[in-house]
Structure formats: C-alpha cells, structure tokens
Design a protein around this motif. Structure first.
Motif, PDB file in Angstrom:
ATOM      1  N   ASN A 143       0.891  -7.970   2.911  1.00  0.00           N
ATOM      2  CA  ASN A 143       1.392  -7.299   1.711  1.00  0.00           C
ATOM      3  C   ASN A 143       2.314  -8.191   0.884  1.00  0.00           C
ATOM      4  N   SER A 182       0.810  -1.207   0.000  1.00  0.00           N
ATOM      5  CA  SER A 182       0.000   0.000   0.000  1.00  0.00           C
ATOM      6  C   SER A 182       0.845   1.259   0.000  1.00  0.00           C
ATOM      7  N   ASP A 210      -6.901  -1.200   2.566  1.00  0.00           N
ATOM      8  CA  ASP A 210      -5.735  -0.393   2.937  1.00  0.00           C
ATOM      9  C   ASP A 210      -5.949   1.104   2.714  1.00  0.00           C
ATOM     10  N   ASP A 211      -6.989   1.486   1.971  1.00  0.00           N
ATOM     11  CA  ASP A 211      -7.264   2.907   1.759  1.00  0.00           C
ATOM     12  C   ASP A 211      -8.379   3.411   2.675  1.00  0.00           C
TER      13      ASP A 211
END
Length: 187
Positions: free
Chosen positions: A39, A16, A70-71
């Motif tokens: 990740n 990310s 992740d956002d």
C-alpha cells in the motif's frame, strides 16, 4: 513446490478501504503461503500500474505469485491455489471475464497466478514498459472494455507478442473470479 515458495500479493495505493487483508491473511495462514499486502506509492502516474510495480518488487523472492485485488476475497478458503498453478510450459493462469456481465473484458487481471520464471518476469517488465497509446491504438471491441490500466497491457501482450501468446492458461471465470452475483444466485 514448497508452499512457502508461493506468495499471495495484494493491495493498492492509496490504501484500500476494504477489509480483505484479514481474509487474505487467514487464507494464506491455512495453506502455508506467504502473504504480502502492498500500500505504498510506486511513482506510477497510472495507479493501475502500481500492481505491476508491486509484483516486480517481489517476483525474485518466490516461485509463484498469486495476485488478488484488494476488493476480492477468498470464498472457498479450503481450496488451495496449487490446482491453478500454470503448467510447466506456461507462465500465467488467469480467468476470462464473467460471461453473464454486459461489460466484459478479455480476461480479468484482478486475480491471476504468475510463474516467477524468466518469461513471467519478462511479461511483467514488458507490460510496465508498454505505452498505453500503443495498446489503445491496437484495441478492438473483441477484447472488451478498455480500462486504461494493467489489464489492457496484459491482454495486448498475450495476443500480440510471440513470447507470451502460447504461455497463458485462460480459465472460465467461475474457477477464481466469481462475483457476489455468482455466489448469491446468478450461477
């Protein structure tokens, strides 16, 4: 249920560019939840399926998993996840698409609570095994935008498979899928 049996899971591959890991960790530390940031490559050709592979990796270690993209960030850090845990006869709590957006989906797989029981495990396995073409052939505009990822597979299963049709709880998006527009004026 012990707070330690709840895990917040997030991440993506490639890694990310968002600093959400700090927010996620602080939230979990405050509430006593486990936190795992994923990740690494899973071998999935479709990067959206990495989420499901990450969930499969940890589903046996916890009673409940809360996936958060992740956002996405926890904005009300004092509010525990426990109010969103699916009832005993359900395997999934998930939010509907924001009502004010022009581009809508049936629900958002960017954040959801999954019960790590036999049904929850079967749901994730079934979503992984499902062909994108099967979902695409079935899809109609009543389900919103077709993303080509995990979300569409989950929508398909929740609407077509008797094992999963009645076992999910659909929340209004304001409960745990608010966007910047919600916080800064829209709602």
């Amino acid at each position: 249920m012990s707070q330690s049996r709840i895990c917040v899971l997030s991440g993506r591959y490639p890694a990310s560019r968002f600093a959400s890991i700090y927010n996620h960790r602080a939230y979990c530390n405050q509430h006593g939840y486990a936190y795992i940031h994923c990740n690494w490559p899973t071998g999935q050709a479709n990067p959206y399926l990495n989420k499901l592979a990450y969930i499969q990796e940890y589903i046996d270690a916890f009673d409940m998993l809360f996936w958060i993209d992740d956002d996405a960030f926890f904005l009300n850090i004092d509010k525990p996840l426990t109010e969103f845990i699916p009832p005993d006869d359900h395997y999934l709590s998930i939010c509907a698409s924001p009502g004010f957006k022009s581009l809508k989906t049936f629900f958002s797989s960017g954040q959801f609570v999954l019960r790590c029981n036999a049904v929850g495990k079967d749901f994730i396995r079934s979503a992984m095994e499902l062909s994108e073409q099967t979902v695409k052939d079935w899809w109609s505009e009543e389900y919103g935008f077709f993303t080509g990822g995990d979300q569409d597979r989950m929508v398909y299963l929740c609407n077509t498979d008797d094992r999963f049709k009645d076992g999910y709880q659909l929340w209004d998006y304001k409960h745990f899928n608010s966007r910047a527009a919600n916080v800064f004026g829209e709602d």
